[in-house]
Design a protein around this motif. Structure first.
Motif, PDB file in Angstrom:
ATOM      1  N   GLY A 108      -2.141  -5.928  13.167  1.00 43.88           N
ATOM      2  CA  GLY A 108      -3.399  -5.192  13.173  1.00 43.88           C
ATOM      3  C   GLY A 108      -3.821  -4.896  11.742  1.00 43.88           C
ATOM      4  N   ARG A 109      -5.119  -4.709  11.551  1.00 44.83           N
ATOM      5  CA  ARG A 109      -5.631  -4.513  10.188  1.00 44.83           C
ATOM      6  C   ARG A 109      -5.052  -3.269   9.520  1.00 44.83           C
ATOM      7  NH1 ARG A 109     -11.732  -2.752   9.356  1.00 44.83           N
ATOM      8  NH2 ARG A 109     -10.735  -0.850  10.128  1.00 44.83           N
ATOM      9  N   ASN A 110      -5.012  -2.157  10.239  1.00 48.35           N
ATOM     10  CA  ASN A 110      -4.568  -0.901   9.626  1.00 48.35           C
ATOM     11  C   ASN A 110      -3.104  -0.952   9.212  1.00 48.35           C
ATOM     12  OD1 ASN A 110      -7.108   0.203   9.944  1.00 48.35           O
ATOM     13  ND2 ASN A 110      -6.622   1.180  11.907  1.00 48.35           N
ATOM     14  N   LEU A 111      -2.244  -1.410  10.126  1.00 46.92           N
ATOM     15  CA  LEU A 111      -0.822  -1.475   9.802  1.00 46.92           C
ATOM     16  C   LEU A 111      -0.566  -2.519   8.723  1.00 46.92           C
ATOM     17  CD1 LEU A 111       2.064  -0.603  10.240  1.00 46.92           C
ATOM     18  CD2 LEU A 111       2.207  -2.175  12.197  1.00 46.92           C
ATOM     19  N   GLY A 112      -1.254  -3.658   8.811  1.00 43.00           N
ATOM     20  CA  GLY A 112      -1.096  -4.687   7.788  1.00 43.00           C
ATOM     21  C   GLY A 112      -1.472  -4.167   6.413  1.00 43.00           C
ATOM     22  N   SER A 113      -2.568  -3.424   6.336  1.00 41.22           N
ATOM     23  CA  SER A 113      -3.007  -2.848   5.058  1.00 41.22           C
ATOM     24  C   SER A 113      -2.013  -1.807   4.554  1.00 41.22           C
ATOM     25  CB  SER A 113      -4.389  -2.212   5.221  1.00 41.22           C
ATOM     26  OG  SER A 113      -5.355  -3.184   5.568  1.00 41.22           O
ATOM     27  N   THR A 114      -1.492  -0.998   5.478  1.00 39.46           N
ATOM     28  CA  THR A 114      -0.518   0.034   5.095  1.00 39.46           C
ATOM     29  C   THR A 114       0.747  -0.593   4.517  1.00 39.46           C
ATOM     30  OG1 THR A 114      -1.337   1.540   6.799  1.00 39.46           O
ATOM     31  CG2 THR A 114       0.878   1.957   5.939  1.00 39.46           C
ATOM     32  N   ILE A 115       1.212  -1.655   5.159  1.00 37.56           N
ATOM     33  CA  ILE A 115       2.414  -2.347   4.679  1.00 37.56           C
ATOM     34  C   ILE A 115       2.173  -2.933   3.289  1.00 37.56           C
ATOM     35  CG2 ILE A 115       3.887  -4.367   5.062  1.00 37.56           C
ATOM     36  CD1 ILE A 115       3.621  -3.805   8.077  1.00 37.56           C
ATOM     37  N   LEU A 116       1.024  -3.559   3.099  1.00 41.69           N
ATOM     38  CA  LEU A 116       0.710  -4.144   1.794  1.00 41.69           C
ATOM     39  C   LEU A 116       0.663  -3.078   0.702  1.00 41.69           C
ATOM     40  CD1 LEU A 116      -2.007  -6.836   2.619  1.00 41.69           C
ATOM     41  CD2 LEU A 116       0.226  -7.230   1.583  1.00 41.69           C
ATOM     42  N   LYS A 117       0.046  -1.948   0.993  1.00 44.41           N
ATOM     43  CA  LYS A 117      -0.019  -0.870   0.001  1.00 44.41           C
ATOM     44  C   LYS A 117       1.376  -0.357  -0.337  1.00 44.41           C
ATOM     45  CE  LYS A 117      -4.676   0.812   1.101  1.00 44.41           C
ATOM     46  NZ  LYS A 117      -5.479   1.922   1.681  1.00 44.41           N
ATOM     47  N   SER A 118       2.232  -0.262   0.679  1.00 43.48           N
ATOM     48  CA  SER A 118       3.602   0.201   0.455  1.00 43.48           C
ATOM     49  C   SER A 118       4.367  -0.779  -0.429  1.00 43.48           C
ATOM     50  CB  SER A 118       4.310   0.374   1.797  1.00 43.48           C
ATOM     51  OG  SER A 118       5.671   0.715   1.618  1.00 43.48           O
ATOM     52  N   TRP A 119       4.221  -2.076  -0.143  1.00 44.43           N
ATOM     53  CA  TRP A 119       4.902  -3.090  -0.952  1.00 44.43           C
ATOM     54  C   TRP A 119       4.386  -3.092  -2.386  1.00 44.43           C
ATOM     55  CZ3 TRP A 119       4.651  -7.686   3.057  1.00 44.43           C
ATOM     56  CH2 TRP A 119       5.657  -7.502   4.020  1.00 44.43           C
ATOM     57  N   LEU A 120       3.084  -2.926  -2.560  1.00 45.50           N
ATOM     58  CA  LEU A 120       2.511  -2.884  -3.903  1.00 45.50           C
ATOM     59  C   LEU A 120       3.042  -1.679  -4.680  1.00 45.50           C
ATOM     60  CD1 LEU A 120      -1.192  -3.882  -3.142  1.00 45.50           C
ATOM     61  CD2 LEU A 120       0.413  -5.196  -4.540  1.00 45.50           C
ATOM     62  N   ASP A 121       3.118  -0.530  -4.013  1.00 42.66           N
ATOM     63  CA  ASP A 121       3.656   0.670  -4.668  1.00 42.66           C
ATOM     64  C   ASP A 121       5.102   0.448  -5.092  1.00 42.66           C
ATOM     65  OD1 ASP A 121       1.291   2.032  -4.387  1.00 42.66           O
ATOM     66  OD2 ASP A 121       1.894   3.095  -2.556  1.00 42.66           O
ATOM     67  N   ARG A 122       5.880  -0.150  -4.196  1.00 46.40           N
ATOM     68  CA  ARG A 122       7.289  -0.385  -4.491  1.00 46.40           C
ATOM     69  C   ARG A 122       7.459  -1.347  -5.667  1.00 46.40           C
ATOM     70  NH1 ARG A 122      10.600  -2.583   0.461  1.00 46.40           N
ATOM     71  NH2 ARG A 122       9.381  -0.906   1.415  1.00 46.40           N
ATOM     72  N   ALA A 123       6.524  -2.291  -5.792  1.00 44.10           N
ATOM     73  CA  ALA A 123       6.594  -3.270  -6.880  1.00 44.10           C
ATOM     74  C   ALA A 123       5.862  -2.794  -8.134  1.00 44.10           C
ATOM     75  CB  ALA A 123       6.003  -4.599  -6.419  1.00 44.10           C
ATOM     76  N   ASN A 124       5.355  -1.551  -8.093  1.00 39.75           N
ATOM     77  CA  ASN A 124       4.590  -0.992  -9.218  1.00 39.75           C
ATOM     78  C   ASN A 124       3.401  -1.875  -9.590  1.00 39.75           C
ATOM     79  OD1 ASN A 124       6.260   1.331  -9.663  1.00 39.75           O
ATOM     80  ND2 ASN A 124       7.776  -0.012 -10.638  1.00 39.75           N
ATOM     81  N   ARG A 125       2.722  -2.366  -8.557  1.00 40.22           N
ATOM     82  CA  ARG A 125       1.544  -3.201  -8.769  1.00 40.22           C
ATOM     83  C   ARG A 125       0.329  -2.531  -8.138  1.00 40.22           C
ATOM     84  NH1 ARG A 125       2.610  -8.317 -10.739  1.00 40.22           N
ATOM     85  NH2 ARG A 125       0.392  -8.130 -11.204  1.00 40.22           N
ATOM     86  N   THR A 126      -0.834  -2.773  -8.723  1.00 38.82           N
ATOM     87  CA  THR A 126      -2.084  -2.274  -8.163  1.00 38.82           C
ATOM     88  C   THR A 126      -3.129  -3.384  -8.205  1.00 38.82           C
ATOM     89  OG1 THR A 126      -2.835  -1.456 -10.322  1.00 38.82           O
ATOM     90  CG2 THR A 126      -1.656   0.110  -8.889  1.00 38.82           C
ATOM     91  N   VAL A 127      -4.143  -3.246  -7.377  1.00 41.66           N
ATOM     92  CA  VAL A 127      -5.283  -4.161  -7.419  1.00 41.66           C
ATOM     93  C   VAL A 127      -6.546  -3.318  -7.513  1.00 41.66           C
ATOM     94  CG1 VAL A 127      -4.143  -6.007  -6.125  1.00 41.66           C
ATOM     95  CG2 VAL A 127      -5.421  -4.248  -4.890  1.00 41.66           C
ATOM     96  N   SER A 128      -7.602  -3.911  -8.023  1.00 38.38           N
ATOM     97  CA  SER A 128      -8.863  -3.182  -8.151  1.00 38.38           C
ATOM     98  C   SER A 128      -9.505  -3.006  -6.776  1.00 38.38           C
ATOM     99  CB  SER A 128      -9.809  -3.943  -9.079  1.00 38.38           C
ATOM    100  OG  SER A 128     -10.218  -5.160  -8.467  1.00 38.38           O
ATOM    101  N   ASP A 129     -10.484  -2.121  -6.701  1.00 33.51           N
ATOM    102  CA  ASP A 129     -11.186  -1.892  -5.435  1.00 33.51           C
ATOM    103  C   ASP A 129     -11.848  -3.176  -4.945  1.00 33.51           C
ATOM    104  OD1 ASP A 129     -10.427   0.742  -5.495  1.00 33.51           O
ATOM    105  OD2 ASP A 129     -12.320   1.469  -6.347  1.00 33.51           O
ATOM    106  N   GLU A 130     -12.408  -3.928  -5.880  1.00 40.60           N
ATOM    107  CA  GLU A 130     -13.069  -5.178  -5.520  1.00 40.60           C
ATOM    108  C   GLU A 130     -12.056  -6.177  -4.960  1.00 40.60           C
ATOM    109  OE1 GLU A 130     -16.688  -7.807  -7.468  1.00 40.60           O
ATOM    110  OE2 GLU A 130     -15.168  -6.936  -8.776  1.00 40.60           O
ATOM    111  N   GLN A 131     -10.889  -6.238  -5.591  1.00 39.62           N
ATOM    112  CA  GLN A 131      -9.840  -7.138  -5.113  1.00 39.62           C
ATOM    113  C   GLN A 131      -9.307  -6.681  -3.757  1.00 39.62           C
ATOM    114  OE1 GLN A 131      -7.186  -6.872  -8.436  1.00 39.62           O
ATOM    115  NE2 GLN A 131      -8.157  -8.544  -9.570  1.00 39.62           N
TER     116      GLN A 131
END
Length: 233
Positions: free
Chosen positions: A25-48
């Motif tokens: 699902g979109r919400n859970l998929g997005s939540t997982i991606l944000k968690s992985w990005l935080d763990r990897a100390n990575r960010t993306v811009s709002d546009e990205q």
């Protein structure tokens, strides 16, 4: 394609032992991606992130979400939107991943390495793969385009670097007393076959090299002859 589920149901009869893996699902998929990005100390811009959410809206299977994460981990905050695109299916995402790996490490080396792994249905040990690549004239002539090394063998780090850029997409298991690697998901097998095995000559060369290697054609004092490339003459 592989009829795994019907076969398993014949062996394991209790229905409670089967769990269907559904889209996140979109919400859970997005939540997982944000968690992985935080763990990897990575960010993306709002546009990205807008590009990401659009992709997750179209496909949010677990494997796809993992492929998206590996792709956006390569992005930079200053990268343009044109340089930060995502494929909208698992198959297309795997091919996009292969494109990037070939660009980074060389098309010939990557194609032959992944071709050998895909062709060896029982898997290959990393030592066997290194041997096969070192017996492959096309690989050697590509790696050593302008000079002849003291020993015609690929540097071990070449495969190590390729594997490090394909994180978690190989599985390891024991076969005949040694650890071998193979694709961990059938989608990679199918994508690799479609990408590399469409060329009949490529398939023939890969299988010939595998046959010669496991038959012991070269070794035990029998050296494989080679032909100088035009650039090495």
């Amino acid at each position: 394609m592989y009829n795994l589920l019907p076969t398993l149901r014949k062996i394991i009869t209790a229905e409670k032992n089967f769990v269907e893996i559904t889209p996140l699902g979109r919400n859970l998929g997005s939540t997982i991606l944000k968690s992985w990005l935080d763990r990897a100390n990575r960010t993306v811009s709002d546009e990205q992130w807008g590009v990401v959410t659009e992709a997750i809206e179209k496909c949010n299977l677990p494997l796809y979400v993992k492929l998206v994460f590996d792709e956006i981990s390569q992005w930079r905050s200053y990268s343009s939107v044109k340089a930060t695109t995502l494929a909208h299916s698992i198959h297309a995402s795997i091919n996009k991943l292969f494109d990037r790996i070939e660009m980074q490490h060389g098309k010939v080396l990557v194609a032959r390495a992944l071709g050998y792994i895909t062709a060896a249905k029982g898997g290959l040990s990393e030592a066997e793969l290194e041997d096969l690549l070192s017996l492959d004239e096309k690989v050697l002539n590509d790696v050593y385009q302008y000079h002849l090394p003291p020993v015609r063998r690929i540097p071990p780090l070449l495969w190590t670097r390729i594997r490090s850029d394909l994180p978690h997409y190989f599985s390891e298991r024991e076969a005949d007393g040694i650890n071998v690697i193979f694709w961990y998901h059938r989608q990679f097998i199918e994508a690799s076959k479609e990408r590399y095995f469409r060329n009949v000559n490529f398939v023939s060369e890969v299988h010939d090299e595998l046959a010669e290697y496991f038959l012991g054609t070269w070794g035990g004092g029998r050296e494989k002859p080679f032909i100088y490339s035009e650039l090495q003459r």
